[in-house]
Structures are given as structure tokens and as C-alpha cells.
Design a protein around this motif. Structure first.
Motif, PDB file in Angstrom:
ATOM      1  N   SER A   1      42.741  46.999  51.912  1.00  0.00           N
ATOM      2  CA  SER A   1      43.387  46.376  50.651  1.00  0.00           C
ATOM      3  C   SER A   1      41.876  46.004  50.575  1.00  0.00           C
ATOM      4  O   SER A   1      40.783  45.629  50.557  1.00  0.00           O
ATOM      5  CB  SER A   1      44.347  45.155  50.878  1.00  0.00           C
ATOM      6  OG  SER A   1      43.189  44.043  52.222  1.00  0.00           O
ATOM      7  N   TRP A   2      42.521  45.840  49.106  1.00  0.00           N
ATOM      8  CA  TRP A   2      41.732  45.154  47.680  1.00  0.00           C
ATOM      9  C   TRP A   2      42.195  44.514  47.011  1.00  0.00           C
ATOM     10  O   TRP A   2      43.392  44.426  47.327  1.00  0.00           O
ATOM     11  CB  TRP A   2      40.413  46.145  47.219  1.00  0.00           C
ATOM     12  CG  TRP A   2      41.472  47.359  46.912  1.00  0.00           C
ATOM     13  CD1 TRP A   2      41.990  48.502  46.677  1.00  0.00           C
ATOM     14  CD2 TRP A   2      41.973  47.283  45.496  1.00  0.00           C
ATOM     15  NE1 TRP A   2      42.932  49.481  46.060  1.00  0.00           N
ATOM     16  CE2 TRP A   2      42.977  48.364  44.656  1.00  0.00           C
ATOM     17  CE3 TRP A   2      41.796  46.454  44.460  1.00  0.00           C
ATOM     18  CZ2 TRP A   2      43.399  48.221  43.448  1.00  0.00           C
ATOM     19  CZ3 TRP A   2      42.518  46.039  43.104  1.00  0.00           C
ATOM     20  CH2 TRP A   2      43.215  47.725  42.765  1.00  0.00           C
ATOM     21  N   SER A   3      41.695  43.610  46.753  1.00  0.00           N
ATOM     22  CA  SER A   3      41.845  42.684  45.525  1.00  0.00           C
ATOM     23  C   SER A   3      41.484  42.153  44.153  1.00  0.00           C
ATOM     24  O   SER A   3      40.448  42.293  45.095  1.00  0.00           O
ATOM     25  CB  SER A   3      43.207  41.164  46.167  1.00  0.00           C
ATOM     26  OG  SER A   3      42.003  40.595  46.876  1.00  0.00           O
TER      27      SER A   3
ATOM     28  N   SER B   1      41.055  40.440  40.467  1.00  0.00           N
ATOM     29  CA  SER B   1      41.624  38.745  39.157  1.00  0.00           C
ATOM     30  C   SER B   1      40.846  40.060  37.603  1.00  0.00           C
ATOM     31  O   SER B   1      39.425  40.633  38.026  1.00  0.00           O
ATOM     32  CB  SER B   1      41.591  38.312  38.657  1.00  0.00           C
ATOM     33  OG  SER B   1      42.242  37.438  39.514  1.00  0.00           O
TER      34      SER B   1
ATOM     35  N   PRO C   1      46.236  39.935  37.500  1.00  0.00           N
ATOM     36  CA  PRO C   1      46.059  39.728  39.113  1.00  0.00           C
ATOM     37  C   PRO C   1      46.038  41.128  39.661  1.00  0.00           C
ATOM     38  O   PRO C   1      47.086  42.394  39.119  1.00  0.00           O
ATOM     39  CB  PRO C   1      46.408  38.646  40.049  1.00  0.00           C
ATOM     40  CG  PRO C   1      47.963  38.522  38.633  1.00  0.00           C
ATOM     41  CD  PRO C   1      47.469  38.729  37.634  1.00  0.00           C
TER      42      PRO C   1
ATOM     43  N   THR D   1      45.978  44.461  42.775  1.00  0.00           N
ATOM     44  CA  THR D   1      46.204  44.626  44.022  1.00  0.00           C
ATOM     45  C   THR D   1      46.093  46.099  44.957  1.00  0.00           C
ATOM     46  O   THR D   1      46.668  46.772  43.287  1.00  0.00           O
ATOM     47  CB  THR D   1      47.065  43.788  44.632  1.00  0.00           C
ATOM     48  OG1 THR D   1      48.396  44.204  44.505  1.00  0.00           O
ATOM     49  CG2 THR D   1      46.418  42.656  44.800  1.00  0.00           C
TER      50      THR D   1
ATOM     51  N   ASP E   1      49.145  49.298  43.425  1.00  0.00           N
ATOM     52  CA  ASP E   1      49.907  48.671  42.725  1.00  0.00           C
ATOM     53  C   ASP E   1      49.807  48.205  41.301  1.00  0.00           C
ATOM     54  O   ASP E   1      49.580  47.269  40.606  1.00  0.00           O
ATOM     55  CB  ASP E   1      50.554  47.308  43.570  1.00  0.00           C
ATOM     56  CG  ASP E   1      50.180  47.012  45.842  1.00  0.00           C
ATOM     57  OD1 ASP E   1      50.484  48.125  45.465  1.00  0.00           O
ATOM     58  OD2 ASP E   1      49.601  46.617  45.484  1.00  0.00           O
TER      59      ASP E   1
END
Length: 145
Positions: free
Chosen positions: A56-58, A60, A70, A72, A89
Motif C-alpha cells: 500500500s501507499w499513502s 497528502s 489525503p 491512498t 483510491d
């Protein structure tokens, strides 16, 4: 640097951006898959990257007025120094947006191809503009290394 844009409607509204970057493929790969480096050129803050298939990645995105938005997603496919398939997403969206990044090693240079299929011409225009901004940031980052 060579810039080539191609937009074609098929199963949706697809764009493909091709550039040649003045950096070896390993450096381009590290820029895309290392959180600290990615944050430097992508205009993102609080970046976390688990750059492996199903990782996964996230982060801002900082808007011009200072607000943070944000973002994701996940990695659908990771082939070191060659290919990233990245899902983002989309708030309210049934499915994530999927972007493919392909790298070709040319020694001191790297060919990069970024592509995505969108649901509408308007979305394609926005997304393609965003991808070009990302690639502009990456190009400047690599030039300053």
C-alpha cells in the motif's frame, strides 16, 4: 528529453505519455519507490510507500491554499526497475484509478511510459495533466541529483 502524448478512446478514454529521462533506470526506480525521494518531486507530504505487489501507499497532496488532501492506494504489480501498476483510491468511486508506469533501461537514460484509462474525456484531461505535472517534477528532481 522527448515528450510524446497519445490519447485514444477504446474501452474508455486512455492516455499514454512517453518521455526519455536523463537518469539511469535504478535512479528513476528509487525516485518512484522510496518515500523520501517521492515526496521531494511529487509535491506530497507524509508519504509512506510499501512498493511491492499488494503493498500500500499513502500521502497528502498540499493544495495551493495550504489544505492537505489525503491520498491512498495500493500496488497491483511491481517488477523492479521495469514496471509499476499503481491503484489510487477515489473518494466515492466503486473502483480505484489504475496507472501503469513502465521503464526501459537505456544506460545513462531511461524511457518512461505512463498510461491510464479513464471514464470520460474530462477525467482523462485532468488525469493526463496531473501525470504530466508529476513527470515534470520527476524530471526536475533527476536533473538536480
Amino acid at each position: 528529453m522527448t515528450v510524446h502524448h497519445e490519447a485514444a478512446a477504446g474501452d474508455g478514454f486512455r492516455y499514454t505519455i512517453t518521455r526519455t529521462l536523463d537518469a539511469p533506470v535504478a535512479d528513476v526506480w528509487q525516485a518512484w519507490t522510496t518515500a523520501e525521494r517521492y515526496a521531494q518531486w511529487a509535491g506530497a507530504k507524509d508519504v509512506t510507500l510499501d512498493a511491492r505487489t499488494d503493498g500500500s501507499w499513502s500521502g497528502s497532496v498540499v493544495l495551493p491554499d495550504g489544505r492537505r488532501f489525503p491520498i491512498t492506494g495500493s500496488y497491483r504489480e511491481v517488477v523492479e526497475n521495469r514496471r509499476l501498476v499503481v491503484a489510487m483510491d477515489v473518494p466515492g468511486g466503486a473502483e480505484p484509478a489504475v496507472m501503469t508506469v513502465e521503464l526501459t533501461d537505456r544506460g545513462a537514460c531511461t524511457d518512461i511510459v505512463v498510461s491510464q484509462t479513464c471514464d470520460s474525456a474530462e477525467e482523462r484531461a485532468r488525469t493526463e495533466a496531473g501525470s504530466n505535472m508529476l513527470l515534470d517534477g520527476l524530471t526536475a528532481h533527476l536533473a538536480n541529483r
